[in-house]
Design a protein around this motif. Structure first.
Motif, PDB file in Angstrom:
ATOM      1  N   UNK A   4       0.810  -1.203   0.000  1.00 23.18           N
ATOM      2  CA  UNK A   4       0.000   0.000   0.000  1.00 23.18           C
ATOM      3  C   UNK A   4       0.848   1.259   0.000  1.00 23.18           C
ATOM      4  N   UNK A   5       0.631   2.117   0.992  1.00 21.79           N
ATOM      5  CA  UNK A   5       1.359   3.381   1.089  1.00 21.79           C
ATOM      6  C   UNK A   5       2.432   3.335   2.169  1.00 21.79           C
ATOM      7  N   UNK A   6       3.055   2.197   2.338  1.00 20.54           N
ATOM      8  CA  UNK A   6       4.117   2.051   3.334  1.00 20.54           C
ATOM      9  C   UNK A   6       5.224   3.061   3.081  1.00 20.54           C
ATOM     10  N   UNK A   7       5.856   3.512   4.158  1.00 17.44           N
ATOM     11  CA  UNK A   7       6.963   4.456   4.018  1.00 17.44           C
ATOM     12  C   UNK A   7       8.195   3.927   4.731  1.00 17.44           C
ATOM     13  N   UNK A   8       9.356   4.275   4.188  1.00 13.40           N
ATOM     14  CA  UNK A   8      10.636   3.881   4.757  1.00 13.40           C
ATOM     15  C   UNK A   8      11.493   5.109   4.973  1.00 13.40           C
ATOM     16  N   UNK A   9      12.211   5.148   6.102  1.00 16.30           N
ATOM     17  CA  UNK A   9      13.075   6.285   6.405  1.00 16.30           C
ATOM     18  C   UNK A   9      14.314   5.787   7.132  1.00 16.30           C
ATOM     19  N   UNK A  10      15.390   6.562   7.072  1.00 15.08           N
ATOM     20  CA  UNK A  10      16.634   6.162   7.729  1.00 15.08           C
ATOM     21  C   UNK A  10      16.458   6.140   9.248  1.00 15.08           C
ATOM     22  N   UNK A  11      17.114   5.181   9.873  1.00 14.42           N
ATOM     23  CA  UNK A  11      17.144   5.068  11.325  1.00 14.42           C
ATOM     24  C   UNK A  11      18.461   5.691  11.788  1.00 14.42           C
ATOM     25  N   UNK A  12      18.451   7.013  11.950  1.00 16.41           N
ATOM     26  CA  UNK A  12      19.693   7.754  12.183  1.00 16.41           C
ATOM     27  C   UNK A  12      20.390   7.356  13.480  1.00 16.41           C
ATOM     28  N   UNK A  13      19.627   7.128  14.529  1.00 15.39           N
ATOM     29  CA  UNK A  13      20.230   6.752  15.809  1.00 15.39           C
ATOM     30  C   UNK A  13      20.957   5.419  15.691  1.00 15.39           C
ATOM     31  N   UNK A  14      20.343   4.483  14.989  1.00 17.19           N
ATOM     32  CA  UNK A  14      20.964   3.168  14.816  1.00 17.19           C
ATOM     33  C   UNK A  14      22.216   3.260  13.961  1.00 17.19           C
ATOM     34  N   UNK A  15      22.171   4.076  12.903  1.00 18.32           N
ATOM     35  CA  UNK A  15      23.359   4.246  12.061  1.00 18.32           C
ATOM     36  C   UNK A  15      24.512   4.848  12.849  1.00 18.32           C
ATOM     37  N   UNK A  16      24.213   5.793  13.727  1.00 19.39           N
ATOM     38  CA  UNK A  16      25.252   6.398  14.560  1.00 19.39           C
ATOM     39  C   UNK A  16      25.840   5.360  15.514  1.00 19.39           C
ATOM     40  N   UNK A  17      24.966   4.504  16.053  1.00 17.44           N
ATOM     41  CA  UNK A  17      25.443   3.468  16.966  1.00 17.44           C
ATOM     42  C   UNK A  17      26.339   2.469  16.247  1.00 17.44           C
ATOM     43  N   UNK A  18      26.008   2.143  15.003  1.00 16.13           N
ATOM     44  CA  UNK A  18      26.794   1.167  14.242  1.00 16.13           C
ATOM     45  C   UNK A  18      28.156   1.734  13.853  1.00 16.13           C
ATOM     46  N   UNK A  19      28.171   2.964  13.339  1.00 14.10           N
ATOM     47  CA  UNK A  19      29.388   3.504  12.737  1.00 14.10           C
ATOM     48  C   UNK A  19      30.105   4.549  13.596  1.00 14.10           C
ATOM     49  N   UNK A  20      29.530   4.848  14.767  1.00 14.83           N
ATOM     50  CA  UNK A  20      30.216   5.709  15.716  1.00 14.83           C
ATOM     51  C   UNK A  20      30.222   7.183  15.380  1.00 14.83           C
ATOM     52  N   UNK A  21      29.350   7.617  14.476  1.00 15.96           N
ATOM     53  CA  UNK A  21      29.283   9.033  14.109  1.00 15.96           C
ATOM     54  C   UNK A  21      27.974   9.301  13.389  1.00 15.96           C
ATOM     55  N   UNK A  22      27.575  10.561  13.356  1.00 13.41           N
ATOM     56  CA  UNK A  22      26.410  10.937  12.559  1.00 13.41           C
ATOM     57  C   UNK A  22      26.751  10.732  11.090  1.00 13.41           C
ATOM     58  N   UNK A  23      25.934   9.945  10.407  1.00 19.77           N
ATOM     59  CA  UNK A  23      26.243   9.609   9.023  1.00 19.77           C
ATOM     60  C   UNK A  23      24.959   9.321   8.261  1.00 19.77           C
ATOM     61  N   UNK A  24      24.892   9.771   7.032  1.00 26.43           N
ATOM     62  CA  UNK A  24      23.693   9.562   6.221  1.00 26.43           C
ATOM     63  C   UNK A  24      23.749   8.211   5.519  1.00 26.43           C
ATOM     64  N   UNK A  25      22.584   7.762   5.081  1.00 29.70           N
ATOM     65  CA  UNK A  25      22.521   6.504   4.336  1.00 29.70           C
ATOM     66  C   UNK A  25      23.319   6.609   3.038  1.00 29.70           C
ATOM     67  N   UNK A  26      23.291   7.765   2.406  1.00 26.24           N
ATOM     68  CA  UNK A  26      24.057   7.965   1.170  1.00 26.24           C
ATOM     69  C   UNK A  26      25.549   7.798   1.413  1.00 26.24           C
ATOM     70  N   UNK A  27      26.040   8.347   2.516  1.00 31.51           N
ATOM     71  CA  UNK A  27      27.456   8.207   2.845  1.00 31.51           C
ATOM     72  C   UNK A  27      27.832   6.743   3.089  1.00 31.51           C
ATOM     73  N   UNK A  28      26.902   5.996   3.656  1.00 33.83           N
ATOM     74  CA  UNK A  28      27.172   4.588   3.968  1.00 33.83           C
ATOM     75  C   UNK A  28      27.208   3.737   2.703  1.00 33.83           C
ATOM     76  N   UNK A  29      26.167   3.832   1.882  1.00 32.53           N
ATOM     77  CA  UNK A  29      26.037   2.880   0.775  1.00 32.53           C
ATOM     78  C   UNK A  29      26.541   3.403  -0.567  1.00 32.53           C
ATOM     79  N   UNK A  30      26.625   4.724  -0.727  1.00 28.04           N
ATOM     80  CA  UNK A  30      27.034   5.264  -2.020  1.00 28.04           C
ATOM     81  C   UNK A  30      28.456   5.816  -2.019  1.00 28.04           C
ATOM     82  N   UNK A  31      28.856   6.423  -0.909  1.00 28.01           N
ATOM     83  CA  UNK A  31      30.151   7.092  -0.878  1.00 28.01           C
ATOM     84  C   UNK A  31      31.245   6.255  -0.235  1.00 28.01           C
TER      85      UNK A  31
END
Length: 227
Positions: A176-203
């Motif tokens: 249907x109209x499901x939405x997806x968004x970045x889990x910023x707190x979890x990404x920070x916990x994984x990589x130890x810094x504020x980081x965007x999804x683009x920086x993780x998977x594209x850059x």
């Protein structure tokens, strides 16, 4: 009294981050296993569609929350192909959140695994830029399953969705109209810094963590390059 309070705060300051990290590591491990099983099962995700996908989203054990509301909410993982054209090896995983509104009530299931294949770069870049809403930002259809599924070029779509309900039943599912968004707190916990999804998977600005390696390995083994 002040000494006891300070000690309690010190303990909580140590235990809570470790607990949160364990939950995120569990999410990565469970996502890898869900994806591995759904790829391997003959009635689930066809290799043809996986080979064409530029990104894969996995939301394991999504549960319905709210008495009588049927609101379904989950946390999962996004992995995308690297390279300018998104045809290379699979990236480090980024953490994502899923909100499917009242779909849980429609499915009548208390716990469901979801896998979504993003079939083109346009929908992937939209997802990486922020929140992606199916139906508005990208067209989504229930994914064909099994070895007899038609070829990937026979249908025009952005996202294919698959589910595995409790008990092992596989099926394509309309979200249907499901939405997806970045889990910023979890990404920070994984990589130890504020980081965007683009920086993780594209850059490529991060190194895959030990907890993230299994899901990357599953994808690199099942579909090493896009075709």
């Amino acid at each position: 009294m002040k000494t006891n309070r300070a000690l309690l705060l010190l303990i909580l300051g140590t235990v809570l981050p470790a607990f949160a990290q364990n939950k995120i590591d569990d999410r990565l491990g469970t996502s890898a296993e869900v994806l591995r099983q759904m790829i391997a099962h003959p009635d689930s995700i066809p290799k043809t569609y996986l080979d064409k996908a530029v990104c894969v989203l996995v939301f394991p054990a999504v549960k319905k929350v709210g008495v009588g509301l049927g609101v379904t909410y989950g946390r999962g993982v996004l992995v995308c192909r690297t390279g300018t054209d998104m045809t290379g090896a699979w990236s480090a995983p980024a953490m994502y959140k899923l909100d499917v509104g009242s779909l849980g009530l429609q499915l009548g299931r208390s716990e469901t695994d979801y896998v979504m294949l993003l079939e083109n770069k346009k929908s992937a870049l939209k997802l990486l830029s922020g929140k992606l809403k199916l139906g508005a930002d990208a067209s989504a259809v229930a994914g064909p399953s099994g070895a007899k599924a038609v070829g990937a070029n026979d249908t025009n779509f952005d996202v294919l969705t698959y589910t595995r309900a409790k008990g092992g039943l596989f099926a394509g599912a309309s979200l249907g109209s499901a939405s997806m968004a970045t889990d910023d707190d979890a990404n920070k916990a994984v990589y130890g810094k504020d980081i965007s999804a683009t920086e993780i998977v594209r850059e490529g600005g991060v190194t895959v963590t030990p907890a993230g390696k299994p899901i990357v390995k599953v994808l690199n083994t099942a579909s090493p390059s896009s075709r």
